[in-house]
Design an enzyme around this catalytic site. Structure first.
Site, short mmCIF file in Angstrom:
data_model
loop_
_atom_site.label_atom_id
_atom_site.label_comp_id
_atom_site.label_asym_id
_atom_site.label_seq_id
_atom_site.Cartn_x
_atom_site.Cartn_y
_atom_site.Cartn_z
N LYS A 177 3.36 101.57 23.92
CA LYS A 177 2.66 100.51 23.21
C LYS A 177 2.36 100.96 21.78
O LYS A 177 1.95 102.09 21.55
CB LYS A 177 1.34 100.16 23.91
CG LYS A 177 1.48 99.13 25.01
CD LYS A 177 0.10 98.71 25.51
CE LYS A 177 0.22 97.61 26.55
NZ LYS A 177 -1.11 97.17 27.03
N GLU B 64 -6.75 88.09 39.75
CA GLU B 64 -7.97 87.27 39.77
C GLU B 64 -8.37 86.87 41.18
O GLU B 64 -9.57 86.83 41.51
CB GLU B 64 -7.76 86.02 38.91
CG GLU B 64 -7.57 86.29 37.43
CD GLU B 64 -6.13 86.56 37.04
OE1 GLU B 64 -5.86 86.71 35.83
OE2 GLU B 64 -5.26 86.63 37.93
N ARG C 116 -7.03 80.61 38.28
CA ARG C 116 -6.05 81.24 39.18
C ARG C 116 -6.70 81.66 40.51
O ARG C 116 -5.99 82.00 41.45
CB ARG C 116 -5.43 82.46 38.50
CG ARG C 116 -4.88 82.17 37.12
CD ARG C 116 -4.10 83.34 36.57
NE ARG C 116 -2.72 83.30 37.03
CZ ARG C 116 -1.81 84.21 36.71
NH1 ARG C 116 -2.14 85.25 35.97
NH2 ARG C 116 -0.58 84.11 37.16
#
Length: 632
Positions: free
Chosen positions: A283, A369, A397
């Protein structure tokens, strides 16, 4: 914006067709130019930076090897798709990223034929790509389909559901796992790159498939060979799991080595059936501040591209997110039963300090979630007091778990719902436009929306001490600048308050629009009620206001359909009260990206919009003079 003169190769590439005309040695230069262009562009607009910097080489290799857009390329979440946007005809408009009428920060089908699937929530890419692969098989075409998913998104159950199904169907699908946290693989080196080449090649694949045909007629030998292969690969390659799901696993390989990537992708493109390529990237690659702190540069405001220093906003009151983080630490210090849960949103939800002060009471479940909510239910069953910190859009979700596992059992779980209402540049996928509507219909659930920062703190305490499920829904950013009382006081449940006395018109404000409602009321000499509770609604206050005013106006930063205003309408109807009612809120459409202030104005939820809507209604239906002629 960066000058095109600084990017001699990049300015020649407006489409993948032009990219595929380049010689392989030129691709390294293109990667360098693309990475620099992205840093300088995002330094002006803000946006998601670290993930895209890590996928520059992968993006080039995918478009170089695959015949996009005929071959389908599906990005997961979309944080990593900025290089893709730049290389697919949108470089000239990249300075409009995440701005009103500009480019979306995520892939969107309406924006480009190269954006094959619209995304915003994670872990959808494999399911969508599998659907496309099955459609191609049904059509009898040789179209290829690739899903690119990050290691964080692989923590969601939906990704494994799709992998399980794809392996069973033997679909022609390539899944690229972009592992940028080293969470699965060992360090990349010569051996793993060598194995990646071997395992993605035709010789290994042919031998493997041929052995299947011969040895399956000799069950004992087939089982022995299968076990030997599994054990051999398991010792050197972290791919046994994916093989068991029915994929041919290749990797891990260096995701910044263009030669390795192109060779592996060409091999895999020629193979039939489900393929899995595991690459390792970094990243923030190529931009030192992002490499050193990729989390801080995941989502950025405008910054100095030379130093990485981000522009800070104006000082003043803390944001609602910061206020929640402080309350969480304060309440944890008072009640050892408190545990905090987040689905991979520690920084965004303001839980960094809590995670450091109370590490044994902090649970980051990853992008899961559904699991987060049911985990909270299990903890609550054993006498703990879970606080689930979650964005409004992500709570959608876990709706089934909220109903079935928490509310149905009346368990004391507090949901701290950040980003309620309009969020701005992230657009429709991240807007919390529907939570009041989808929450208020759930039995047992206490639902609150604060009008200011201090009230948010009081509501969090109220919900935490409530013996049942509770939700506090607050917006992104700062509030009215109210003085914060650091005590842990509660509010009387189901009771609103009168903020401003007036006549003829009563504005019933639910949550964040309170400030705009008060400003509009000053010009109308209208009454303003801070309703506080959506459920239970303060029916006594509603009926009193209906008796004393000719027009009731409900204002909420939520969809009008089924929202808080609907609750007021239902209350009046249940008591047989006939009074003019005007419901103001978000319209019945998905709202594009813009600043939060621009969106509120477009929806008529700023002070001027509320004033205009009321004046229009008064002039059209009631014998009351316009606001300019009303004496205070």
């Amino acid at each position: 914006m960066p000058s095109s003169r600084a990017y001699p190769l990049l300015e020649q590439v407006d489409t993948p067709d032009q990219l595929r005309q380049l010689d392989p040695p030129q691709l390294r230069q293109l990667a360098d130019e693309l990475r620099d262009y992205m840093v300088r562009s995002v330094s002006h607009t803000g946006g998601h930076l670290s993930a895209g910097l890590g996928t520059v080489e992968l993006t080039i290799a995918l478009h170089y090897v695959y015949d996009t857009p005929n071959d389908r390329l599906v990005w997961d979440v979309g944080h990593q798709s900025y290089p893709h946007k730049i290389l697919t005809g949108r470089r000239q408009r990249f300075n409009t990223l995440r701005q009103k009428n500009g480019l979306s920060g995520f892939p969107r089908r309406e924006e480009s034929p190269y954006d094959t699937f619209g995304v915003g929530h994670s872990s959808t890419s494999i399911s969508a790509a599998l659907g496309m692969a099955l459609a191609a098989r049904r059509e009898g075409t040789n179209r290829k389909v690739v899903a690119v998913i990050g290691d964080g998104a692989m923590t969601a159950g939906m990704a494994f559901e799709a992998l399980n199904h794809a392996g069973d169907l033997d679909a022609n699908l390539l899944v690229v796992l972009n592992d940028n946290d080293m969470s699965i693989s060992p360090n990349v080196g010569g051996l793993s790159n060598y194995l990646g080449r071997i395992l993605s090649g035709k010789i290994y694949s042919s031998m493997r498939e041929g052995s299947k045909k011969v040895l399956k007629n000799m069950p004992p030998m087939w089982e022995l060979a299968r076990r030997m292969e599994e054990h051999a690969k398991g010792m050197v390659v972290p791919g046994t799991l994916f093989e068991e799901l029915g994929f041919n696993y290749a990797g891990p390989i260096d995701g910044h080595d263009l030669d390795q990537l192109i060779r592996a992708l060409r091999n895999l493109r020629s193979l039939a059936g489900p393929q899995f390529l595991h690459i390792v990237t970094r990243k923030g690659k190529g931009f030192a501040p992002a490499e050193e702190n990729p989390c801080a540069y995941h989502g950025v405001t405008a910054f100095d591209p030379a130093t990485g220093a981000m522009r800070t906003g104006a000082g003043g009151s803390p944001s609602y997110t910061q206020l929640f983080g402080q309350w969480l630490c304060d309440m944890a210090g008072h009640d050892e039963r408190l545990v905090g849960i987040t689905p991979a949103m520690r920084e965004g939800s303001g839980m960094v300090e809590f995670s450091q002060q109370f590490p044994d009471r902090y649970f980051d479940v990853g992008i899961a979630e559904q699991h987060a909510v049911t985990l909270a239910a299990g903890l609550a069953c054993e006498g703990l007091k879970p606080v689930v910190a979650i964005y409004s859009t992500f709570l959608q979700r876990a709706y089934d778990q909220l109903i079935h596992d928490v509310a149905l059992q009346n368990l004391p779980v507090l949901f701290a719902i950040d980003r309620g209402g309009l969020v701005g540049p992230d657009g429709a996928t991240h807007a919390g436009s529907f939570d009041l509507s989808y929450l208020r219909c759930i039995p047992n659930l206490l639902l609150m929306a604060p009008g200011d920062e201090n009230e948010c703190r009081q509501m969090l305490t109220t919900g935490f001490r409530h013996d049942g499920p509770a939700a506090v829904r607050y917006p992104r950013g700062r509030g009215l600048g109210a003085r914060i009382d650091e005590t842990l006081d509660t509010l009387p449940i189901g009771k609103g308050e009168l903020r401003r006395p007036g006549k003829d018109v009563a504005i019933l404000a639910f949550g964040a629009p309170l400030g705009a409602a008060l400003a509009a009321a000053e010009k109308l000499n209208a009454t303003v009620a801070n309703m506080r509770f959506i459920k239970p609604l303060d029916a006594e206050l509603v009926l009193s206001l209906a008796e004393q005013h000719s027009l009731l106006v409900t204002v909420e930063d939520n969809a009008v359909l089924g929202g808080a205003g609907s609750a007021v309408n239902e209350c009046l109807a249940a008591h047989g009260i006939q009074v003019e009612v005007l419901n103001l809120g978000l319209p019945d459409r998905f709202l594009e990206q813009a600043s939060r202030e621009e969106l509120l104005a477009d929806c008529g939820l700023d002070a001027d919009g509320i004033l205009h809507a009321i004046q229009t209604r008064l002039q059209g239906t009631l014998a009351i003079p316009p606001a300019a002629d009303v004496n205070s």
